[in-house]
Motif scaffolding. Structure first.
Motif: not given
Lengths: 424, 424
Positions: A110, A171, A344, A384-386, A388, A391
């Motif tokens: 966060e 990325n 997640d 988690l956005l680091k 993708t 995912i």
């Protein structure tokens, strides 16, 4: 600011230019504080009152603990983004996955740049600014570089990020580019970049923010300070964290040692460091009771933030294990991705490296090293956005078609017959 | 919880199943509070004391203001991730870019799922839970769906996300998949999905969380509450925000109206709603003084979160403009991306839609609508990590080769000759 070499014990000063990153003997430096007559109860009260701050440096989850991190640093030099202040969560599904009585997830994900690196980087950049440096540099392709470039941008000063030109994941560099760092790609390895900065950073006017910078360790201590404060200064039986460069394990140990010595906590938790099987030289060293680390020449793991074959901070991390009767383990990529899918799905989310901690906890419980009636906290290091791509490959790719919690996308027609069936 | 229709004024109840999303006349509903003898000074003091909370719902930047958002809602149903608590920043480079005396950026991008949607979604999911719903649904491919799936996961209940099967950007669905939502792709348009949920959501047991849900507006009010509290209840002359579905403009107006009526603020700021030129039906309506909105059949903008041709909340947004002597404008994709590059380089960062607010502010200052001696706050709606494709195409792609602050990657050799030149 004073420091000492963790190998030969020689003293060093961090109070003036040029910045020192290592001892003459080659050993790493660590900051030495004179806490004098620091009173834990008085400081606890002060730290508690600062929780309501919004407009001072006390609003930061790092600088709230300034007395224990960099008491000499003048406030005017502090470059902060209110880092820290991250949540602790106890999702039932992850607790069940880990198989332990009580579990907390400490979500450093966060942080403003999305990883735990911010806790240390605010301290390093602030310290560099206080010494008069006007530019900052590191070698990294990942969370370190995006954190450094964010703080340099916040301070309004330039930053240089060196990246090996082979196998760059674009990325991972995008966030760094967006914050305005000058990104320079060179033919060579990560270690070549580190070496060049060590030899040439100073004459190019750069303060170097790689993980061996002892000020980063000071800032990262705040992770366990905040965890302890949130749990009313009673830490769980175990703190479990992923091990790559091992700066986190180093900082955790130093933070615990100081909290215990000053009387903030009455009992030391045990520490478990979890590496990826494909990048696990520290675990192998500990497991085989070797006296020195044998680098992994070709590290390879899906948890890109752990893809480090020659962790520079291994001696400091070993001190952490000695201090806390700590352990190590290593987990496979499949175990990491299953743990990530679980974290997640709890709504917290993390990048693969973070999930290694949860996978390792599960493994240590199953192996009986950690008892299921004990309590534990896992440090989630990145958002988690680091990553993708991870995912995508897990939920939509071919490799994980039988994996637990795999989600996928259904094709439906929105007519009268379509019925929502969320239990299937 | 009571509501009224914003078109015909009819009363409606939100206190029991089935949830109502619209009036019988088709108009949108808005929550009506009986604030009774609410005392602004007493509440200010309460809200201030809650800033130090970490373990109660008061730790949330939404539920800190529960008395003004959902006073009747039992705390036990609240599903929270400590959303809100976002920073306000005044980076000099962005202030200079906008050309105004004083500027704040309110970074809703720092929310747990990375966008301002969390402020509203915590209220909607909590309200749904209090009514007894055990599953949640929306139609969305972007920030709404990831926010909904995060809260459903936090509550441990399933969620359904409908997405049109043509032109799905996988990247935007990945976060939603990770949190465990069931994602269903259907042949048809976004509007088809909305219609199907309106007609079939209830019989499938789903609480529907699209932007017309009046509880989302209640939660989103907290953005201006927090901004006002952080600025000691003196708001700037202007609040500038991007306009897509216009729920943000609606919530801002309702929040301001209530703050003013209750005496929290002595003066209303003016509101500027900024749309993208390629998706600007609301701006065109206001600009031409039309009495009704003419949808844009083929919306097209680089700011994907603004890619909405038929914004459902336009009447509420129009009320916001009337209340605050507000204005609208529209900006080009190039202006949006230049503003984004500037905000990113300040170290704050945002997704393209957020940057539209900064681009619009600059345009309104240049056009003399906003005076350079006034003060303004821009709401940054989403995180830079939400759209890394935009960073890629700006800093590394062909389309923006002459753009300001474009960064790129240099190729270098790390030898004795390589010198860092961070000023070039």
């Amino acid at each position: 600011m004073k420091a000492r070499c963790v190998e030969c014990g020689a003293a060093a000063s961090l109070a003036a230019k040029p910045m020192r990153y290592a001892c003459h003997c080659g050993g790493l430096l660590e900051v030495v504080h004179d806490f004098g007559d620091a009173d834990a109860e008085r400081l606890k009260d002060l730290f508690h009152r600062r929780l309501g701050e919004r407009h001072t440096i006390g609003a930061s989850g790092v600088w709230r603990y300034k007395e224990l991190i960099a008491p000499e640093l003048p406030d005017a030099f502090i470059v902060t983004r209110n880092e820290g202040n991250t949540g602790i969560y106890g999702p039932e599904c992850v607790r069940e996955f880990a198989g332990i009585r009580q579990l907390w997830l400490k979500a450093q994900s966060e942080n403003p740049s999305g990883s735990f690196k911010d806790n240390g980087m605010t301290a390093a950049v602030s310290h560099g600014a206080s010494l008069g440096y006007a530019s900052f540099a590191c070698t990294s392709t990942g969370n370190t570089s995006s954190s450094l470039s964010m703080y340099a941008a916040t301070a309004g000063v330039p930053s240089l990020v060196l990246v090996p030109d082979e196998g760059i994941s674009l990325n991972k560099v995008l966030q760094t580019l967006a914050y305005g760092a000058q990104v320079a790609a060179f033919p060579g390895t990560y270690d070549d970049g580190i070496r060049w900065l060590n030899e040439n950073g100073e004459k190019n006017g750069c303060y170097v923010c790689n993980s061996v910078n002892p000020m980063r360790i000071e800032g990262q201590k705040s992770i366990v300070f905040e965890l302890a404060q949130d749990l009313n200064w009673e830490l769980p039986d175990w703190i479990v964290l992923p091990g790559g460069a091992l700066s986190n394990a180093s900082a955790l140990g130093k933070g615990l040692r100081e909290l215990f010595a000053l009387g903030f906590i009455a009992r030391l938790p045990r520490v478990a460091v979890v590496q990826a099987e494909g990048a696990g030289p520290f675990h192998r060293m500990v497991d085989a009771s070797l006296s020195t680390l044998i680098p992994e020449p070709a590290p390879r793991t899906v948890a890109s933030a752990l893809n480090i074959g020659n962790p520079p901070s291994w001696r400091k991390a070993l001190e952490t294990l000695k201090l806390t009767a700590g352990v190590t383990t290593a987990v496979s990529d499949a175990e990491i991705m299953a743990a990530k899918a679980c974290v997640d799905r709890s709504g917290i989310g993390c990048e693969p490296a973070s999930a290694a901690a949860v996978a390792g906890l599960r493994k240590l419980v199953q192996g009986g090293v950690i008892h299921r009636d004990e309590t534990a906290a896992c440090i989630l290091t990145g958002s988690l956005l680091k990553d993708t791509n991870a995912i995508n490959s897990y939920h939509l790719g071919a490799d994980y078609s039988e994996a637990p919690w795999r989600n996928g996308i259904r094709r439906v027609k929105l007519n009268e017959e379509f019925q929502v069936n969320l239990e299937e």
